[in-house]
Design a protein around this motif. Structure first.
Motif, PDB file in Angstrom:
ATOM      1  N   PRO A   5       0.898  -1.054   0.154  1.00  0.00           N
ATOM      2  CA  PRO A   5       0.009   0.241   0.105  1.00  0.00           C
ATOM      3  C   PRO A   5       1.163   1.354   0.043  1.00  0.00           C
ATOM      4  O   PRO A   5       2.029   1.061   0.270  1.00  0.00           O
ATOM      5  CB  PRO A   5      -0.794  -0.181   1.092  1.00  0.00           C
ATOM      6  N   HIS A   9      -0.432   4.027   4.696  1.00  0.00           N
ATOM      7  CA  HIS A   9      -1.855   3.329   4.616  1.00  0.00           C
ATOM      8  C   HIS A   9      -1.476   1.876   4.974  1.00  0.00           C
ATOM      9  O   HIS A   9      -0.292   1.471   4.711  1.00  0.00           O
ATOM     10  CB  HIS A   9      -2.187   3.235   2.891  1.00  0.00           C
ATOM     11  N   GLU A  11      -2.922  -2.385   4.482  1.00  0.00           N
ATOM     12  CA  GLU A  11      -4.162  -3.148   4.153  1.00  0.00           C
ATOM     13  C   GLU A  11      -4.504  -4.027   5.142  1.00  0.00           C
ATOM     14  O   GLU A  11      -3.447  -4.718   6.073  1.00  0.00           O
ATOM     15  CB  GLU A  11      -3.795  -4.169   2.915  1.00  0.00           C
ATOM     16  N   ARG A  13      -6.953  -7.274   6.519  1.00  0.00           N
ATOM     17  CA  ARG A  13      -7.916  -8.398   6.331  1.00  0.00           C
ATOM     18  C   ARG A  13      -8.499  -9.051   7.360  1.00  0.00           C
ATOM     19  O   ARG A  13      -7.550  -9.352   8.588  1.00  0.00           O
ATOM     20  CB  ARG A  13      -7.055  -9.481   5.507  1.00  0.00           C
ATOM     21  N   SER A  35     -10.603   5.271   6.222  1.00  0.00           N
ATOM     22  CA  SER A  35     -10.616   3.791   5.422  1.00  0.00           C
ATOM     23  C   SER A  35     -11.321   3.965   4.387  1.00  0.00           C
ATOM     24  O   SER A  35     -12.150   4.758   4.102  1.00  0.00           O
ATOM     25  CB  SER A  35     -10.974   2.463   6.479  1.00  0.00           C
ATOM     26  N   HIS A  52     -11.853  -6.936   3.558  1.00  0.00           N
ATOM     27  CA  HIS A  52     -10.548  -6.247   3.227  1.00  0.00           C
ATOM     28  C   HIS A  52     -10.797  -4.895   3.233  1.00  0.00           C
ATOM     29  O   HIS A  52     -11.746  -4.517   2.817  1.00  0.00           O
ATOM     30  CB  HIS A  52      -9.966  -6.686   1.914  1.00  0.00           C
ATOM     31  N   THR A  54      -8.618  -0.744   3.402  1.00  0.00           N
ATOM     32  CA  THR A  54      -7.303   0.108   3.738  1.00  0.00           C
ATOM     33  C   THR A  54      -7.540   1.157   4.483  1.00  0.00           C
ATOM     34  O   THR A  54      -8.595   1.948   4.550  1.00  0.00           O
ATOM     35  CB  THR A  54      -7.060   0.480   2.172  1.00  0.00           C
TER      36      THR A  54
END
Length: 84
Positions: A5, A9, A11, A13, A35, A52, A54
């Motif tokens: 990313p 930032h 990611e 999950r 986000s 998911h 970000t």
């Protein structure tokens, strides 16, 4: 190979037994970080959900800001069996 990313930032999950549990965890993250909209997928098991999203760690709410400034990386980075 998956790209990283952009700076500031992360990611995220979330894997949970039910969509509701995954959404609750995502909601907590959204209260601390700006986000993107979450994306939902089957978890790959009989049941379950994988979300998911970000998060932008450069725009944090107070609880996250306090935690980020006092946290230190651990020397033992552990991965799960299904992580690359």
């Amino acid at each position: 190979m998956e790209s990283l990313p952009s700076e500031g930032h992360a990611e995220v999950r979330i894997v949970a037994a039910t969509p509701e549990v995954a959404r609750r965890v995502a909601e907590v993250l959204r209260r601390c970080f700006a986000s993107t909209e979450q994306r939902s997928y089957p978890a790959g098991r009989a049941e379950g959900t994988r979300l998911h999203l970000t998060v932008d760690t450069s725009h944090t709410a107070e609880p996250a800001r306090s935690w980020l400034s006092t946290s230190t990386p651990t020397e033992q980075a552990q991965t799960h069996a299904d992580e690359v």
